[in-house]
Structure formats: structure tokens, C-alpha cells
Design a protein around this motif. Structure first.
Motif, PDB file in Angstrom:
ATOM      1  N   LYS A 137      35.268   9.745 -56.330  1.00  0.00           N
ATOM      2  CA  LYS A 137      35.541   9.591 -54.904  1.00  0.00           C
ATOM      3  C   LYS A 137      36.051  10.905 -54.303  1.00  0.00           C
ATOM      4  N   ILE A 138      35.608  11.151 -53.078  1.00  0.00           N
ATOM      5  CA  ILE A 138      36.031  12.316 -52.315  1.00  0.00           C
ATOM      6  C   ILE A 138      36.516  11.818 -50.955  1.00  0.00           C
ATOM      7  N   SER A 139      37.712  12.226 -50.585  1.00  0.00           N
ATOM      8  CA  SER A 139      38.252  11.876 -49.274  1.00  0.00           C
ATOM      9  C   SER A 139      37.954  13.018 -48.307  1.00  0.00           C
ATOM     10  N   ILE A 140      37.704  12.670 -47.050  1.00  0.00           N
ATOM     11  CA  ILE A 140      37.374  13.662 -46.028  1.00  0.00           C
ATOM     12  C   ILE A 140      38.262  13.436 -44.812  1.00  0.00           C
ATOM     13  N   GLU A 141      38.843  14.518 -44.311  1.00  0.00           N
ATOM     14  CA  GLU A 141      39.605  14.477 -43.065  1.00  0.00           C
ATOM     15  C   GLU A 141      38.844  15.279 -42.011  1.00  0.00           C
ATOM     16  N   TYR A 142      38.633  14.671 -40.871  1.00  0.00           N
ATOM     17  CA  TYR A 142      38.014  15.330 -39.719  1.00  0.00           C
ATOM     18  C   TYR A 142      39.128  15.654 -38.738  1.00  0.00           C
ATOM     19  N   LYS A 143      39.152  16.892 -38.233  1.00  0.00           N
ATOM     20  CA  LYS A 143      40.214  17.283 -37.296  1.00  0.00           C
ATOM     21  C   LYS A 143      39.607  17.957 -36.078  1.00  0.00           C
ATOM     22  N   GLY A 144      39.881  17.372 -34.904  1.00  0.00           N
ATOM     23  CA  GLY A 144      39.428  17.937 -33.642  1.00  0.00           C
ATOM     24  C   GLY A 144      40.414  18.971 -33.133  1.00  0.00           C
ATOM     25  N   ALA A 145      39.944  19.850 -32.286  1.00  0.00           N
ATOM     26  CA  ALA A 145      40.742  20.967 -31.776  1.00  0.00           C
ATOM     27  C   ALA A 145      41.926  20.506 -30.941  1.00  0.00           C
TER      28      ALA A 145
END
Length: 174
Positions: A137-145
Motif C-alpha cells: 500500500k502507498i498513501s498519497i497526500e494532495y496539497k493545493g496552493a
């Protein structure tokens, strides 16, 4: 007569030695990689709701976002369908969004995870591993400006104003 019997046994032994055949057995391993996006996380929203959201940016942490199977070392890459997220004539540049990969609940042994990678229309490597794994498993975080980067992107009459692009994750053998 003894010589004839002995010669017959000698000849039979010689014939049986020549009756043996060799077989070459090959174990042929082909690379297999699968990558599955968690079906409950197929849509990721970065919601700007408060003044602080515009000032600081927002993020969405997606635990166990990707599940991989790989017969040997691999790389996981991501790219955006476009250089900008679209809403009619307006857009938000994809590179204003950062993606951070990290170990999930079943981590890949010894993997290297990219931190704060800018989203792009060209493939960017998020995870590199010298070894394979099963159902890792790989966790992903998306971050907006933050820093009010999207302040002038709201379109009157749209609640909310939505900018969108499609992301493609790829796994390749290494």
C-alpha cells in the motif's frame, strides 16, 4: 559361450547408456506489475471553504490510496492529463498542486517516496523500490496552493467553482 554372454551384457549396458536423453527445463519469469487506486478514493477534492484555506492551502490525505503487486523492483509515476486544471476559459496550473507519497499500512520494504512533488503533465516518479511486493500500500497526500494563489479563480454563480483534471498513475519494472 561365456564370452558371448559377457559381450551381450556389455553391449546391453552400452545401449542403455546411449538411450538416455537430456531435457532443458527453463523457468521463465516475466515482469508483472499491477496498480490499483482505492475505489473509495477515485475522486479527490481539495475544498477551499475558509479564509485560512486560501491563505494556508488545503490537503487531502488518502491512506492506502494505491495498492501494488510487482515481481521485482518498480517505479510508480503520476501525471496530469493537462498542464492546467480546467473550468471553461479559466484554469489553475497543475504545478500549484503538490503530491506526497508515503508508506501505507502494508509498506514496500526499502522503498523511496517522493516528497512534495509538483503535479505535471509529464510523468513524475513518486515511488522507487529495488524489490517487489504483493498487495503493498502507498498513501498519497494532495496539497493545493496557499498564499491566496486561487483567490481570483472563483466564478460567480458557481457554488462551488470546480477545476478538474484526470491523473494517471503508472507502475513500471525497474
Amino acid at each position: 559361450m561365456k564370452k558371448l554372454i559377457f559381450a551381450s551384457f556389455a553391449l546391453a549396458g552400452f545401449v542403455s547408456l546411449n538411450a538416455q536423453q537430456a531435457v532443458t527445463l527453463n523457468v521463465r519469469l516475466k515482469p508483472i506489475q499491477t496498480l490499483i487506486v482505492n475505489t473509495a478514493q477515485k475522486i479527490v477534492n481539495l475544498d477551499y471553504v475558509t479564509k485560512d484555506d486560501y491563505v494556508n492551502g488545503v490537503s487531502s490525505v488518502n491512506a492506502d490510496h494505491l495498492s501494488i503487486y510487482s515481481t521485482g523492483g518498480f517505479q510508480v509515476k503520476v501525471k496530469s492529463a493537462n498542464a492546467a486544471l480546467q473550468n471553461g476559459a479559466k484554469n489553475i496550473q497543475a504545478n500549484t498542486i503538490q503530491i506526497k507519497a508515503s508508506a501505507g499500512s502494508e509498506p514496500v520494504t526499502g522503498a523511496q517516496y517522493a516528497q512534495n512533488t509538483q503535479l505535471s503533465a509529464t510523468e513524475t516518479t513518486l515511488v522507487t523500490s529495488a524489490v517487489g511486493g504483493v498487495d503493498k500500500k502507498i498513501s498519497i497526500e494532495y496539497k493545493g496552493a496557499g498564499a491566496n494563489a486561487y483567490l481570483d479563480n472563483y466564478i460567480a454563480g458557481q457554488t462551488p467553482t470546480v477545476y478538474t483534471t484526470e491523473l494517471t498513475y503508472t507502475i513500471i519494472s525497474q
